[in-house]
Motif scaffolding. Structure first.
Motif, PDB file in Angstrom:
ATOM      1  N   ASN A   2       0.821  -1.210   0.000  1.00 42.49           N
ATOM      2  CA  ASN A   2       0.000   0.000   0.000  1.00 42.49           C
ATOM      3  C   ASN A   2       0.854   1.260   0.000  1.00 42.49           C
ATOM      4  N   THR A   3       1.970   1.234   0.747  1.00 44.49           N
ATOM      5  CA  THR A   3       2.858   2.404   0.786  1.00 44.49           C
ATOM      6  C   THR A   3       3.489   2.646  -0.573  1.00 44.49           C
ATOM      7  N   LEU A   4       3.972   1.583  -1.197  1.00 45.78           N
ATOM      8  CA  LEU A   4       4.591   1.725  -2.517  1.00 45.78           C
ATOM      9  C   LEU A   4       3.577   2.216  -3.540  1.00 45.78           C
ATOM     10  N   TYR A   5       2.357   1.691  -3.451  1.00 42.12           N
ATOM     11  CA  TYR A   5       1.328   2.108  -4.398  1.00 42.12           C
ATOM     12  C   TYR A   5       0.953   3.574  -4.175  1.00 42.12           C
ATOM     13  N   ALA A   6       0.862   3.984  -2.918  1.00 32.43           N
ATOM     14  CA  ALA A   6       0.550   5.388  -2.614  1.00 32.43           C
ATOM     15  C   ALA A   6       1.599   6.307  -3.208  1.00 32.43           C
ATOM     16  N   GLN A   7       2.866   5.924  -3.088  1.00 36.10           N
ATOM     17  CA  GLN A   7       3.946   6.721  -3.663  1.00 36.10           C
ATOM     18  C   GLN A   7       3.848   6.750  -5.184  1.00 36.10           C
ATOM     19  N   HIS A   8       3.494   5.618  -5.759  1.00 37.43           N
ATOM     20  CA  HIS A   8       3.344   5.523  -7.214  1.00 37.43           C
ATOM     21  C   HIS A   8       2.233   6.449  -7.708  1.00 37.43           C
ATOM     22  N   ILE A   9       1.071   6.420  -7.034  1.00 37.28           N
ATOM     23  CA  ILE A   9      -0.053   7.266  -7.436  1.00 37.28           C
ATOM     24  C   ILE A   9       0.283   8.744  -7.265  1.00 37.28           C
ATOM     25  N   ALA A  10       0.969   9.085  -6.179  1.00 38.63           N
ATOM     26  CA  ALA A  10       1.365  10.481  -5.952  1.00 38.63           C
ATOM     27  C   ALA A  10       2.288  10.964  -7.065  1.00 38.63           C
ATOM     28  N   GLN A  11       3.201  10.097  -7.484  1.00 38.95           N
ATOM     29  CA  GLN A  11       4.118  10.442  -8.576  1.00 38.95           C
ATOM     30  C   GLN A  11       3.364  10.643  -9.882  1.00 38.95           C
ATOM     31  N   LEU A  12       2.416   9.751 -10.178  1.00 38.00           N
ATOM     32  CA  LEU A  12       1.631   9.887 -11.401  1.00 38.00           C
ATOM     33  C   LEU A  12       0.762  11.142 -11.372  1.00 38.00           C
ATOM     34  N   GLN A  13       0.192  11.450 -10.208  1.00 41.86           N
ATOM     35  CA  GLN A  13      -0.638  12.651 -10.087  1.00 41.86           C
ATOM     36  C   GLN A  13       0.186  13.899 -10.369  1.00 41.86           C
ATOM     37  N   GLN A  14       1.358  13.970  -9.756  1.00 45.84           N
ATOM     38  CA  GLN A  14       2.227  15.135  -9.960  1.00 45.84           C
ATOM     39  C   GLN A  14       2.673  15.234 -11.414  1.00 45.84           C
ATOM     40  N   ARG A  15       3.038  14.107 -11.997  1.00 43.42           N
ATOM     41  CA  ARG A  15       3.494  14.094 -13.389  1.00 43.42           C
ATOM     42  C   ARG A  15       2.374  14.521 -14.332  1.00 43.42           C
ATOM     43  N   THR A  16       1.151  14.056 -14.050  1.00 44.05           N
ATOM     44  CA  THR A  16       0.023  14.386 -14.916  1.00 44.05           C
ATOM     45  C   THR A  16      -0.383  15.846 -14.766  1.00 44.05           C
ATOM     46  N   GLU A  17      -0.383  16.350 -13.544  1.00 46.92           N
ATOM     47  CA  GLU A  17      -0.706  17.762 -13.346  1.00 46.92           C
ATOM     48  C   GLU A  17       0.290  18.650 -14.090  1.00 46.92           C
ATOM     49  N   ASN A  18       1.552  18.303 -14.055  1.00 47.09           N
ATOM     50  CA  ASN A  18       2.571  19.063 -14.770  1.00 47.09           C
ATOM     51  C   ASN A  18       2.327  18.994 -16.279  1.00 47.09           C
ATOM     52  N   ALA A  19       1.985  17.806 -16.766  1.00 49.62           N
ATOM     53  CA  ALA A  19       1.730  17.645 -18.196  1.00 49.62           C
ATOM     54  C   ALA A  19       0.499  18.426 -18.639  1.00 49.62           C
ATOM     55  N   LEU A  20      -0.539  18.427 -17.809  1.00 48.29           N
ATOM     56  CA  LEU A  20      -1.738  19.198 -18.138  1.00 48.29           C
ATOM     57  C   LEU A  20      -1.425  20.686 -18.214  1.00 48.29           C
ATOM     58  N   SER A  21      -0.668  21.169 -17.254  1.00 48.67           N
ATOM     59  CA  SER A  21      -0.311  22.589 -17.238  1.00 48.67           C
ATOM     60  C   SER A  21       0.505  22.970 -18.474  1.00 48.67           C
ATOM     61  N   ARG A  22       1.469  22.133 -18.815  1.00 48.69           N
ATOM     62  CA  ARG A  22       2.342  22.449 -19.946  1.00 48.69           C
ATOM     63  C   ARG A  22       1.624  22.348 -21.285  1.00 48.69           C
ATOM     64  N   SER A  23       0.592  21.508 -21.360  1.00 47.94           N
ATOM     65  CA  SER A  23      -0.107  21.314 -22.633  1.00 47.94           C
ATOM     66  C   SER A  23      -1.411  22.094 -22.729  1.00 47.94           C
ATOM     67  N   GLY A  24      -1.775  22.805 -21.666  1.00 51.26           N
ATOM     68  CA  GLY A  24      -2.936  23.678 -21.732  1.00 51.26           C
ATOM     69  C   GLY A  24      -4.279  23.016 -21.519  1.00 51.26           C
ATOM     70  N   PHE A  25      -4.320  21.922 -20.762  1.00 46.07           N
ATOM     71  CA  PHE A  25      -5.583  21.247 -20.469  1.00 46.07           C
ATOM     72  C   PHE A  25      -5.909  21.344 -18.978  1.00 46.07           C
ATOM     73  N   ASP A  26      -7.200  21.208 -18.674  1.00 42.71           N
ATOM     74  CA  ASP A  26      -7.662  21.319 -17.282  1.00 42.71           C
ATOM     75  C   ASP A  26      -7.784  19.966 -16.584  1.00 42.71           C
TER      76      ASP A  26
END
Length: 437
Positions: A2-26
């Protein structure tokens, strides 16, 4: 877990938020995919989930589901659970992943649209046939580049799934070896593999390659003879397993003994493969490992007397490519040939293949967290040998020896290898076999 998965999801969330910001999507919507049917038939193909969907969730048999990622909020999973008596529907959501998502359960695939609309400018990743009313995949190129380039760097959660997939496949490989040694047919060997892994054909990350004798020379041999040959001389199996959507990809070649020349090739290839695995280091260009493979293969061809030329000349004249026409390997993860192998950076710029090596599937510089395959091969392929016979280098080949080795097909040895930040790589495959001893 569960800890490893939580870290994985947090990483994906941060990566996706950055990608959305850079590409102009909400927000980002990801379709799991739909079940597809054969032309003019009601028989479905095996469901293949969108890899972007299973990057977040260990759900591989869930068509018509969706994932919505919004900055600053938990991801929303739109979970398709039909009331179906023809087939077994998905079970209610459960497991270590559930608490990391908002979950909306739907019984009609069309109901997903209401959950996905109204989130501003929406990026939608999926195939065209996943479209719903008002929700049509647009697959923004910039966003895809931003998400697919870093997918090569595996989180610790992902590495754990891949280690488990290697352990599962290793059991199958040993069972397949034992079946071969007992004189089984290709089909019987395949069935022994499935029984040992607990997989069915639909669970495999790719179709098993199970070849006896001359079939070892067919790189992607696609059949499984039900009848055993009168004499089983050699056996090549390229087979993996899948755990929570992550693949292993392992190849082994076996001989029943009695042919010193083929045994010598097997031993030389084993030694060469291990040396190539050791070249998987952070900062190394994967293309250099591929070229190193040809130098090592050329040395084997020269030392074993197959080609009476220097190793340098064998490479320079392209003779080594006759005996190994494929690349040394590829990225591995959510897909067996994981996407992003040619990306120079997250803009989508292409890193070219070395001249004359068109089948190489990975041209990136290795970094910590990457998992790659290392799979050198040496084959006696009639159609390529015919080209060599017609070339200026034909006289340098010991054709009598080649004819003696032709009935054995060839050799391929493949391990799944994780690159570390420092020091020697992690050989997931060898570790898995060692754990079974």
């Amino acid at each position: 877990m569960n800890t490893l998965y939580a870290q994985h999801i947090a990483q994906l969330q941060q990566r996706t938020e950055n990608a959305l910001s850079r590409s102009g999507f909400d927000a980002l919507a990801i379709a799991s995919g739909i079940e597809k049917f054969a032309f003019l038939d009601d028989r479905p193909y095996l469901f293949q989930p969108n890899p972007h969907f299973k990057h977040w969730l260990p759900l591989t048999q869930h068509p018509n589901s969706w994932l919505l990622i919004r900055p600053g909020r938990k991801p929303l999973l739109v979970y398709y659970q039909p009331d179906d008596y023809w087939h077994v529907p998905p079970s209610p959501p459960s497991g270590y992943w559930v608490g990391h998502f908002e979950i909306a359960i739907i019984s009609d695939a069309a109901e997903a649209a209401a959950h996905l609309q109204g989130h501003g400018r929406l990026a939608i990743i999926g195939e065209a046939d996943a479209a719903l009313a008002g929700v049509t995949p647009n697959n923004p190129e910039q966003l895809l580049h931003l998400l697919q380039y870093p997918r090569a760097f595996k989180s610790e959660y992902e590495l754990e799934q891949m280690r488990a997939a290697s352990r599962c496949a290793a059991k199958g490989h040993l069972a397949a070896r034992d079946a071969f040694m007992a004189g089984a047919s290709e089909l019987e060997i395949h069935r022994a593999y499935l029984a040992a892994t607990g997989h069915t054909d639909r669970d495999l990350p790719y179709t098993n390659i199970v070849g006896l004798n001359e079939h070892c020379a067919v790189l992607h041999y696609q059949y499984q003879d039900a009848m055993a040959p009168s004499q089983s001389r050699s056996f090549l199996i390229d087979a993996g397993a899948q755990v929570n959507g992550y693949a292993s990809d392992i190849t082994r070649t076996w001989s029943r003994g009695g042919h010193e020349e083929f045994e010598a090739l097997l031993a030389a290839m084993e030694s060469s493969q291990l040396a190539l695995v050791d070249e998987v280091r952070a900062g190394t260009d994967y293309r250099d490992i591929h070229l190193s493979t040809h130098r090592r293969l050329a040395a084997i061809l020269s030392e074993q007397g197959v080609v009476k030329m220097s190793a340098e000349a064998i490479v320079a004249e392209g003779v080594s490519s006759i005996f190994m026409p494929h690349g040394i390997g590829h990225l591995l993860g959510l897909q067996v040939h994981d996407i992003g192998g040619f990306m120079a950076d997250d803009t989508g710029a292409v890193s070219p293949k070395p001249e004359g090596h068109r089948y190489l599937r990975l041209t990136r510089k290795l970094e910590a967290g990457m998992v790659v395959t290392i799979e050198p091969g040496l084959y006696f392929i009639p159609t390529l040998l015919k080209q060599l016979r017609a070339s200026k280098n034909a006289a340098a080949v010991d054709w009598a020896k080649v004819d003696r080795l032709l009935p054995y097909g060839g050799v391929r040895i493949e391990d799944d290898v994780a690159c570390r930040a420092e020091g020697a790589p992690e050989n997931m495959t060898r570790d898995a076999f060692a754990a079974l001893r």
